[in-house]
Design an enzyme around this catalytic site. Structure first.
Site, mmCIF file in Angstrom:
data_model
loop_
_atom_site.group_PDB
_atom_site.id
_atom_site.type_symbol
_atom_site.label_atom_id
_atom_site.label_comp_id
_atom_site.label_asym_id
_atom_site.label_seq_id
_atom_site.Cartn_x
_atom_site.Cartn_y
_atom_site.Cartn_z
ATOM 1 C CB CYS A 149 -40.837 81.466 66.504
ATOM 2 S SG CYS A 149 -40.754 79.692 66.662
ATOM 3 C CB CYS B 59 -38.246 79.629 68.542
ATOM 4 S SG CYS B 59 -38.850 79.218 66.916
ATOM 5 C CG ASP B 60 -37.910 82.991 70.674
ATOM 6 O OD1 ASP B 60 -36.865 82.315 70.703
ATOM 7 O OD2 ASP B 60 -38.191 83.750 69.744
#
Ligand code: NAP
Length: 309
Positions: A136, A139-140
């Site tokens: 992701c 997300c990261d």
């Protein structure tokens, strides 16, 4: 929760929320299980959605899902932020058990569990997950500022991830096992024009290396078989999805890839009173708009089924 509900919807992507909007407007008082940690489905991990009709200037994935959720709630959907852990679908009254131990009974069930990220299956992939291996970018990606990272895959997801990661990384190397992309032309052209993206064609990742965190990738040229190693601090895997069928695998018919089978052009599964929609069913189109459309169909099918009961 002891009364028998008309319809319980499991899953909260565009398919689940759209099914809820339609079922709620049909006065069916639907109950929707949106998951304990993953409410909103795959679109929660995307950035701008440019192709959902009605949004001239695009819309952020999480905003779109939040609007669908509020719309479902506005018409009377009961939203439950929990997981369904077990389902017994064989009787006319379906019995579902949630993560808090509650038992819910319903005359019909709409399955909208979506799909999960596919793993490559590397020896160290799981061990280094969260330590440089990710599925992701939104997300990261932030953790990879000014670093050199790799994305694996050749579809729209890989291109989307790679493009997004150029906001942070000094360089993104897109590693693809063939010499041409599966991604749509418009997205591919955008990536080709991005000076921070390098394409490593005809290569596969054979392992991800590092002790505490990712330090390099072991690679193999898919045409020559020559193996090599290259330093990266991150590996983003974007090679497709698997249907999240584990709750129903032994109860409804699935195809050879595990997608739930539906009859003709409807959302009827092989089990009476059980309907399926979204990415759990569809491995061909897999778009937010097609998932929403099939959620609408599932609610209409459930409504007709309940009216003939
Ligand atoms: P996909 O289209 O199935 O592409 C998967 C890619 O991963 C392919 O290029 C495939 O290679 C590669 N791959 C599969 N298994 C692999 C493995 N074990 N090792 C290395 N590479 C592997 O999946 P997707 O990109 O997730 O897209 C799925 C659907 O969602 C598509 O319909 C797509 O259009 C849609 N989508 C749309 C958007 C958007 O419109 N903004 C964004 C994301 C996704 P091969 O090409 O060699 O098979």
């Amino acid at each position: 929760m002891s009364e028998v509900k008309n319809v319980v919807i499991v899953g909260s992507g565009p398919a689940g929320y759209t099914a809820a909007i339609y079922a709620a407007r049909a006065q069916l008082s639907p109950v929707l299980y949106e998951g304990s940690v993953t409410a909103g489905g795959a679109l929660m991990n995307t950035t701008e959605v440019e192709n959902f009709p009605g949004f001239t200037d695009g819309v952020m994935g999480p905003d779109l899902m939040d609007s669908m959720r509020k719309q479902a709630e506005r018409f009377g959907t009961t939203l439950i932020t929990d997981d369904i852990l077990e389902m017994d679908l064989k009787s006319s009254v379906k019995v579902l058990k949630d993560g808090s131990g509650n038992v819910v009974k319903s005359k019909s069930v709409i399955l909208a569990m979506g799909s999960a990220y596919k793993e490559i299956g590397l020896k160290n992939e799981k061990r280094l997950s969260g330590r440089g291996v990710s599925w992701c970018a939104t997300c990261d990606g932030f953790f990879f500022r000014d670093q050199e990272i790799a994305v694996v895959g050749g579809g729209d997801s890989a291109i989307e991830e790679a493009t997004f990661l150029t906001r942070f990384a000094s360089k993104v190397v897109l590693i693809h096992r063939r010499d041409s992309l599966r991604a749509s032309k418009i997205m591919a052209e955008r990536a080709f024009a991005n000076p921070k993206i390098e394409f490593l064609w005809n290569h596969e990742v054979i392992d991800v290396l590092g002790e505490e965190k990712v330090s390099s990738l072991a690679l193999r040229n898919t045409t020559t078989g020559v193996e090599s190693k290259r330093d990266f601090t991150g590996l983003f895997v974007a090679i497709g999805h698997l249907p999240r069928n584990e709750l129903v695998l032994d109860q409804v018919s699935v195809d050879s890839e595990g997608y739930v089978k539906v009859k003709d052009n409807t959302t009827h599964t092989n089990v009476t009173g059980v309907f399926a929609c979204g990415d759990l069913v569809d491995h061909r189109y897999r778009q937010a708009i097609t998932a929403a459309g099939s959620g609408c169909q599932a609610a209409l099918d459930a409504e007709r089924f309940l009216s003939h009961e």
